[in-house]
Design a protein around this motif. Structure first.
Motif, PDB file in Angstrom:
ATOM      1  N   THR A 104      18.346  -2.715 -20.054  1.00  0.00           N
ATOM      2  CA  THR A 104      17.052  -2.959 -19.423  1.00  0.00           C
ATOM      3  C   THR A 104      17.168  -4.135 -18.458  1.00  0.00           C
ATOM      4  N   TRP A 106      15.596  -6.934 -18.620  1.00  0.00           N
ATOM      5  CA  TRP A 106      15.718  -8.172 -19.405  1.00  0.00           C
ATOM      6  C   TRP A 106      17.127  -8.343 -19.952  1.00  0.00           C
ATOM      7  N   ASP A 126      11.021 -17.707 -18.706  1.00  0.00           N
ATOM      8  CA  ASP A 126       9.689 -17.277 -18.271  1.00  0.00           C
ATOM      9  C   ASP A 126       9.422 -17.695 -16.827  1.00  0.00           C
ATOM     10  N   GLY A 130       9.022 -14.906 -13.976  1.00  0.00           N
ATOM     11  CA  GLY A 130       7.737 -14.900 -13.292  1.00  0.00           C
ATOM     12  C   GLY A 130       7.878 -15.078 -11.795  1.00  0.00           C
ATOM     13  N   SER A 135       7.855  -9.767 -14.546  1.00  0.00           N
ATOM     14  CA  SER A 135       7.280  -9.830 -15.891  1.00  0.00           C
ATOM     15  C   SER A 135       6.865  -8.474 -16.435  1.00  0.00           C
ATOM     16  N   ASP A 136       6.456  -7.564 -15.564  1.00  0.00           N
ATOM     17  CA  ASP A 136       6.015  -6.244 -16.021  1.00  0.00           C
ATOM     18  C   ASP A 136       7.090  -5.178 -15.819  1.00  0.00           C
ATOM     19  N   ARG A 137       8.329  -5.598 -15.570  1.00  0.00           N
ATOM     20  CA  ARG A 137       9.429  -4.659 -15.337  1.00  0.00           C
ATOM     21  C   ARG A 137      10.598  -4.876 -16.296  1.00  0.00           C
ATOM     22  N   LEU A 138      10.440  -5.738 -17.259  1.00  0.00           N
ATOM     23  CA  LEU A 138      11.575  -6.148 -18.084  1.00  0.00           C
ATOM     24  C   LEU A 138      12.117  -5.033 -18.964  1.00  0.00           C
ATOM     25  N   ASP A 139      11.289  -4.031 -19.301  1.00  0.00           N
ATOM     26  CA  ASP A 139      11.745  -2.928 -20.142  1.00  0.00           C
ATOM     27  C   ASP A 139      12.326  -1.770 -19.331  1.00  0.00           C
ATOM     28  N   HIS A 140      12.289  -1.893 -18.009  1.00  0.00           N
ATOM     29  CA  HIS A 140      12.790  -0.823 -17.156  1.00  0.00           C
ATOM     30  C   HIS A 140      14.306  -0.941 -16.990  1.00  0.00           C
ATOM     31  N   GLN A 149      13.639  -4.759  -6.372  1.00  0.00           N
ATOM     32  CA  GLN A 149      13.457  -5.186  -7.761  1.00  0.00           C
ATOM     33  C   GLN A 149      14.800  -5.391  -8.450  1.00  0.00           C
TER      34      GLN A 149
END
Length: 257
Positions: A104, A106, A126, A130, A135-140, A149
């Protein structure tokens, strides 16, 4: 106020082959890089700019001269010690992102720490994530991210260890102009706000205009330095290389890397 030298090249030389087949990639390049500085390295194709960055960062071994990071002579280190120094004290951003597709975002970011069996400093992680807008792409996974990205993930990975030196080799080469500008703004923020030392190899005068200083290489030599560059000034200087047989490689081989 004394400047803090983070990395230093002293008469770096690099020759590929020997005898009649010798190809000079670097011919005695010296430069210092201080904390919080953003330096771009430019030059004609085959000028040795990537070879210089790679030798300074310990990715390549110079034939002569000395490369130091944090006062440590890279040539004095064993391969294991050099690997550890690169992992802990140098952050890398490449044109091709170099993300692991099965991890992922992260997991890619914290990979240098995972390899050392260390945990990230959460406040710093963080802040970096940030700032990179991740922050909203860490599981991708990388395939689920745009090129811009993915490069921001690579930038976050380069910064996660708070390295002495961040080396970015053509970091905007695969990006559109908007995504490229975002990466350049982030690199400038790394230097100005976080006091990271950034060295960027680029062929793009617009990219170089984001830096505090530009080093110009030609035929493996440092031929000029520009403080407070602008894209127009850099472009004018690069035009000065055209048609000069004594500075620009004519056969496409000298200074190859």
């Amino acid at each position: 106020m004394t400047e803090h030298v983070v990395a230093e090249a002293e008469a770096l030389g690099k020759v590929h082959g020997d005898g009649d087949n010798a190809v000079v990639a670097l011919a005695g390049v010296s430069a210092r890089f201080t904390r919080g500085g953003f330096t771009a390295v430019m030059g004609p194709s085959g000028s040795g700019k990537s070879t210089f960055a790679h030798c300074l960062a310990g990715l390549d071994t110079p034939t002569s001269g000395t490369a130091r990071i944090g006062g440590v002579d890279l040539g004095s280190l064993s391969e294991r010690e050099l690997t550890r120094l690169r992992r802990e004290r140098v952050g890398f951003v490449f044109q091709s992102y170099n993300l692991l597709p099965t991890l992922t975002a992260w997991e890619n970011v914290v990979l240098p720490l995972s390899l050392a069996d260390e945990e990230p400093e959460q406040a710093w992680a963080d802040l970096v994530v940030g700032a990179m807008g991740l922050s909203d792409r860490l599981d991708h996974r990388p395939a689920q991210l745009s090129g811009g990205q993915q490069q921001r993930v690579a930038c976050a990975r380069a910064l996660i260890t708070r390295p002495d030196l961040v080396v970015a080799d053509e970091p905007t080469g695969n990006l559109d102009s908007r995504s490229g500008a975002r990466i350049l703004e982030l690199l400038r923020q790394c230097a100005r706000e976080w006091q990271q030392t950034v060295l960027m190899v680029t062929h793009d005068p617009i990219a170089a205009g984001y830096a505090d200083r530009v080093l110009f290489l030609a035929d493996g030599r440092l031929v000029d330095t520009m403080e407070r560059p602008t894209a127009d000034r850099v472009l004018d200087r690069m035009r000065g290389f055209d048609g000069h047989a004594d500075t620009v490689p004519q056969d496409g081989r000298r200074g190859a890397f």
